[in-house]
Design an enzyme around this catalytic site. Sequence first.
Site, mmCIF file in Angstrom:
data_model
loop_
_atom_site.group_PDB
_atom_site.id
_atom_site.type_symbol
_atom_site.label_atom_id
_atom_site.label_comp_id
_atom_site.label_asym_id
_atom_site.label_seq_id
_atom_site.Cartn_x
_atom_site.Cartn_y
_atom_site.Cartn_z
ATOM 1 N N LYS A 109 0.833 -1.205 0.000
ATOM 2 C CA LYS A 109 0.000 0.000 0.000
ATOM 3 C C LYS A 109 0.871 1.260 0.000
ATOM 4 O O LYS A 109 1.924 1.299 0.645
ATOM 5 C CB LYS A 109 -0.909 -0.036 1.223
ATOM 6 C CG LYS A 109 -2.023 0.978 1.258
ATOM 7 C CD LYS A 109 -2.944 0.711 2.452
ATOM 8 C CE LYS A 109 -4.072 1.714 2.549
ATOM 9 N NZ LYS A 109 -4.989 1.405 3.683
ATOM 10 N N SER A 185 -9.559 1.996 2.248
ATOM 11 C CA SER A 185 -8.535 2.757 1.578
ATOM 12 C C SER A 185 -7.480 1.878 0.875
ATOM 13 O O SER A 185 -6.643 2.390 0.146
ATOM 14 C CB SER A 185 -7.826 3.664 2.592
ATOM 15 O OG SER A 185 -7.173 2.910 3.606
ATOM 16 N N SER A 209 -10.652 -0.753 5.877
ATOM 17 C CA SER A 209 -9.797 -0.422 4.735
ATOM 18 C C SER A 209 -9.153 -1.617 4.051
ATOM 19 O O SER A 209 -8.723 -1.510 2.906
ATOM 20 C CB SER A 209 -8.707 0.566 5.169
ATOM 21 O OG SER A 209 -9.262 1.826 5.429
#
Length: 541
Positions: A109, A185, A209
Amino acid sequence: VDPRTSRTLLGIRSRALASRNMAPPATMSPNPPHMASAAELLEKMRHGDISSVSLLEALLTRIQQHNPRLRAICVLDAERARARAAAADVARKKKTLWGPLHGLCLTVKEQNDIAGLPTTHGDPARTHAPPAAATDFLVQHLERAGAIVFGKSNVPLSCADVQTYNALHGTCNNPWDESRTAGGSSGGSAAALAARLTPLELGSDIGGSIRVPAAHCGVFGLKTTFGILPRLGATCDAPHVPGRDLSVRGPMARTAADLELLLTVLTSAPHPHADFWRLQLPRPVPAKTQSLGAYRVAVWPSEPPLAPIGEEVAAAVQRVAGALTAAGAHVDAAARPAFDPSVSHKVYLQLLGAAQTAQTPASTRRGWAPPAGADAQHLWERVESGGPLEQASLTQSAWQHAAADRRRHELRAAWRRFFREGGWDAVLMPVYPLPAIAHDHRADPPLQPGTSDEPYWRPGPRTLEVDGTHIPYCDGVFWAGLATVSYLPALAFPAGRGETTGLPVGLQLVGPEGADFLLIELARLLETEAKFVCEVPPGVN
């Protein structure tokens, strides 16, 4: 990596290959490398069927083909990765292995610092910030285990939305339907996995997320038990701060076995408090590795009117519950922990707001200051009906936050009693009220001061339409918050596709604190016995 970890990983890879009925190495499937699981790729490299260099080039070619449409990968480190892949192949020929992930190419990420690369969190204000000086703690550990980190995946602005879009890297599209979000996210992570741009991902979760993107894209994602994985060098935390309340990191993959593989490596990292504290997560007893029939699973299908769910999600819950029952598992749709779900949600929102607000610049927080005479409790009531979370969070006094923390520990105790006294292994529940929603980038209105007689907040324009009923956008995180506020592990897994939309529908398994590997084992059996698998989106097949 500890030798005991290496032995465990060898067993995981062997079981993963057996569960997928892989042929012996000499007759391995001719499928291209990007279609293989991480366990399969490691096995192919071990037998010389592919090299690290060829795997990396296959993934880079795949990214070149599909990423311009998906915008899942936002940062590439191709040249350094090529050099490291070549070095990995030379080391393998010399029988000098770096670790259990030797030569495996993967992405992480965007919020994870990698020395020499930018970490922007999708914020244009960070465009000209200097590259990271050091690499994130867990990413370093993955590299020590032999992994080749060749890129970073897209996130929403400041990693603070359940949709992934930002002005720097654009909108991340769902590989199943590019008019829809991949979630957030860790949306870029899930989209990259589903599109076969990477075999493994390292995500993070504070408001679903990991789980929401995994559910929307039809992959696997584990929100780990709070505190088991350090957050040093991730997100907006200071370099030496272990992390924020509620926020965790966790593995994302296309198979449950790959989740186990990555979690085993991640949990072997030396903990910052290793001089007096040692992590030893329990492994499932043998009976739990053989059949779904050995499990006791409570089912929490809906929570009306607080948290309605759509027809396709409701159908998925019944589908998985039916498969568990058919396999001989003990399933109960009435069993619940002894607390009011509305209280859990309110405590979650309050603690989430504090965690998010704490890292917000002071200049921004000043714009949220409540007018003189504003009643904090009244603001929290407005949060529950769609009012801005940040403003109410800012009004918390120390005693209000301490009271919320006390209630959180009462919730944790209720969950512990539920799992221990009822003998439950997991709770099956939704992750999100709907499959992936259409892109909706309408901005929330500016937060402006007012007077004590005039509300200074205005609800944002975004809502979720659940079977004809509009609910506040922030209420979509109700299901994610049940596990998050109480520090529980929760695993999102594919549960088939919606009959109307054809989109993947994911659900989650929530377990006791520390039961991360047990949840993975249950998901693996659902995958191999009941065939709840990660499918390939037609548009990228």
